[in-house]
Design a protein around this motif. Sequence first.
Motif, mmCIF file in Angstrom:
data_model
loop_
_atom_site.group_PDB
_atom_site.id
_atom_site.type_symbol
_atom_site.label_atom_id
_atom_site.label_comp_id
_atom_site.label_asym_id
_atom_site.label_seq_id
_atom_site.Cartn_x
_atom_site.Cartn_y
_atom_site.Cartn_z
ATOM 1 N N GLY A 112 -36.206 28.372 6.477
ATOM 2 C CA GLY A 112 -35.314 28.800 5.414
ATOM 3 C C GLY A 112 -35.047 30.281 5.375
ATOM 4 N N VAL A 113 -35.697 31.057 6.223
ATOM 5 C CA VAL A 113 -35.462 32.501 6.284
ATOM 6 C C VAL A 113 -34.460 32.782 7.398
ATOM 7 C CG1 VAL A 113 -36.507 34.754 6.719
ATOM 8 C CG2 VAL A 113 -37.737 33.055 5.358
ATOM 9 N N LEU A 114 -33.347 33.437 7.053
ATOM 10 C CA LEU A 114 -32.333 33.746 8.053
ATOM 11 C C LEU A 114 -32.689 34.976 8.867
ATOM 12 C CD1 LEU A 114 -28.942 33.099 6.208
ATOM 13 C CD2 LEU A 114 -30.133 31.638 7.842
ATOM 14 N N ALA A 115 -33.311 35.955 8.234
ATOM 15 C CA ALA A 115 -33.650 37.189 8.937
ATOM 16 C C ALA A 115 -34.815 37.853 8.224
ATOM 17 C CB ALA A 115 -32.453 38.136 9.006
ATOM 18 N N VAL A 116 -35.588 38.622 8.975
ATOM 19 C CA VAL A 116 -36.697 39.382 8.409
ATOM 20 C C VAL A 116 -36.847 40.663 9.215
ATOM 21 C CG1 VAL A 116 -38.454 38.243 9.816
ATOM 22 C CG2 VAL A 116 -39.105 39.274 7.643
ATOM 23 N N ALA A 125 -36.790 39.942 3.662
ATOM 24 C CA ALA A 125 -36.263 38.682 4.192
ATOM 25 C C ALA A 125 -34.937 38.358 3.524
ATOM 26 C CB ALA A 125 -37.256 37.540 3.973
ATOM 27 N N VAL A 126 -34.074 37.690 4.266
ATOM 28 C CA VAL A 126 -32.808 37.184 3.742
ATOM 29 C C VAL A 126 -32.888 35.670 3.733
ATOM 30 C CG1 VAL A 126 -30.325 37.000 4.127
ATOM 31 C CG2 VAL A 126 -31.478 39.171 4.517
ATOM 32 N N ARG A 127 -32.695 35.087 2.550
ATOM 33 C CA ARG A 127 -32.746 33.628 2.394
ATOM 34 C C ARG A 127 -31.400 33.129 1.878
ATOM 35 N NH1 ARG A 127 -38.309 32.163 1.998
ATOM 36 N NH2 ARG A 127 -39.667 33.972 1.662
ATOM 37 N N ARG A 139 -43.543 38.154 2.304
ATOM 38 C CA ARG A 139 -44.949 38.221 2.690
ATOM 39 C C ARG A 139 -45.384 36.843 3.143
ATOM 40 N NH1 ARG A 139 -50.120 40.221 -0.993
ATOM 41 N NH2 ARG A 139 -51.555 40.579 0.769
ATOM 42 N N ARG A 140 -46.232 36.811 4.153
ATOM 43 C CA ARG A 140 -46.714 35.522 4.656
ATOM 44 C C ARG A 140 -47.562 34.836 3.594
ATOM 45 N NH1 ARG A 140 -49.091 35.428 10.588
ATOM 46 N NH2 ARG A 140 -48.042 33.407 10.607
ATOM 47 N N SER A 141 -47.531 33.524 3.599
ATOM 48 C CA SER A 141 -48.333 32.765 2.646
ATOM 49 C C SER A 141 -49.814 32.953 2.949
ATOM 50 C CB SER A 141 -47.970 31.283 2.734
ATOM 51 O OG SER A 141 -48.323 30.754 4.010
ATOM 52 N N PRO A 142 -50.694 32.772 1.938
ATOM 53 C CA PRO A 142 -52.141 32.915 2.191
ATOM 54 C C PRO A 142 -52.642 32.003 3.302
ATOM 55 C CG PRO A 142 -51.686 32.878 -0.167
ATOM 56 C CD PRO A 142 -50.400 32.550 0.515
ATOM 57 N N ALA A 143 -52.126 30.772 3.372
ATOM 58 C CA ALA A 143 -52.567 29.862 4.422
ATOM 59 C C ALA A 143 -52.171 30.386 5.802
ATOM 60 C CB ALA A 143 -51.967 28.473 4.191
ATOM 61 N N GLN A 283 -44.133 44.200 13.425
ATOM 62 C CA GLN A 283 -43.935 45.093 12.288
ATOM 63 C C GLN A 283 -44.078 44.371 10.953
ATOM 64 O OE1 GLN A 283 -40.086 46.758 13.080
ATOM 65 N NE2 GLN A 283 -40.882 48.426 14.346
ATOM 66 N N VAL A 284 -43.752 43.087 10.910
ATOM 67 C CA VAL A 284 -43.904 42.328 9.653
ATOM 68 C C VAL A 284 -45.233 41.599 9.587
ATOM 69 C CG1 VAL A 284 -41.418 42.083 9.417
ATOM 70 C CG2 VAL A 284 -42.717 40.288 10.565
ATOM 71 N N GLY A 285 -46.134 41.851 10.543
ATOM 72 C CA GLY A 285 -47.482 41.312 10.462
ATOM 73 C C GLY A 285 -47.690 39.959 11.093
ATOM 74 N N VAL A 286 -46.826 39.550 12.009
ATOM 75 C CA VAL A 286 -46.959 38.247 12.673
ATOM 76 C C VAL A 286 -47.442 38.473 14.101
ATOM 77 C CG1 VAL A 286 -45.743 36.165 13.414
ATOM 78 C CG2 VAL A 286 -45.133 37.262 11.255
#
Length: 455
Positions: A112-116, A125-127, A139-143, A283-286
Amino acid sequence: MVIGATTLARRVCAAVTENGRPVQHLAAPDDQDLRRALAARPAGVAVLVGDDLSALRYALAVRHVCDTVRIVATVFDRTVARQLQSLLLRCVTVSPADLLAPSLAGPCVERGVLAVWDDGQGPVAVRRTDGGLVETAWRRSPAARRRAVFGRLRGQLQPHDADARLLLIGLLGIAAVLALDWLWLVSAFHKPASTAFLEAARVVAGVGPAAPHDGHPGYEVMSGVAMLVTVGFTALLTAGIVDRLLGARLVGVLGRRVLPRAGHVIVVGLGQVGLRLCQTLRQVGVPVIGVEREPAAPNLRLARSMRIPVVLAHGEDREVLARLGLGRADALAAVGSEELDNIAVAVAAHGVAPEVRVVLRAGEDEAIAETRALLPLGLTRDIIRTSAAYVTAHLTGPPPRRVIADADCDYVDLPGRGLVGWPVPARDDCDHVDTAGTPGPAAPGADGLAPLPRP
């Protein structure tokens, strides 16, 4: 005026023509061609050629002839782009790789995220919502964060390449012998910790215990066995060190360059687009893993300096994808320059992990003109269509800030208007230059005259 015979140049020409503007399209003009074409004082010049040096030369030549015209040039190398913008006024450099990287990263990180991207203050993020597109902090989910942390920890103890395994086995084996000997001396013989460490180190070094231990044949036998075993561990450690010193060292043994084992994104193809995608995700932590099949690829050095782990292998190999933990990955991005290879990677990925998200780069292969045909394989992003929308917006209106790619259309971020849907041209090619790069039938230029073909 459009300069270049690339697919992007032809699409921009078609889009501007459909927008109602007269276009003069020159495939590979010389200095005389440029002077004749610029005599009509075009509103803008798009330099859309295939390499940075040619783009630099054409931009300088255009500015030399006409010091007021607006120039848009495609430049991949960031150093060349910065220098060109600093040298020439009213010159904008565009990198298709930088334009598309956020739109490729968005579907990779979350559905569901078009861009980050990272705007300097955190990930954005753009949704898509019922009211249109919304730009929010991301932000990434806790899981997902927990999976990524455990994946990094698992990667520290599960090296991918042979030299790293040899080095780690040798290092852990020597450390285990040292710890076992030290613990025996401290607990059974009540030796001081420093003395016990000295004797244990002598055993590991192969010179035997520091002092005889009468009446303790068990420890003496253990010391002898430990010295013999340590010889093997030392050989493994030495072999691993030599291999890493002589090899490319694209994957680390410890630290950030180890291969993550869960919650990561696998990026196949480390060209300009793949490298920018890896950088955006980091850069976004992935966590990411790069896969490149060419050992002499020019971006491997840059990936190493960015501490991006890279595996030299073929991305369409199912065994390679399984070994990289595709089943535990968040997504796979097939972004090589050859789109048929990207399709092969997507097919292999579905064979290994049918539920994994797959993102494909498309738009440059003439045999795949309709990207919606690739929908069953994953989310497809058309790099040429998106770049053409951005360049066309530059030529026909106020300079846009960025462009967001979707499956069927693009959204251009215009000053004062936000993200605006950009119409896809009815035609994806022009009549001025054919696919071989030669001028087509004469077409009116900006001055109402047909451009002069090259002799």
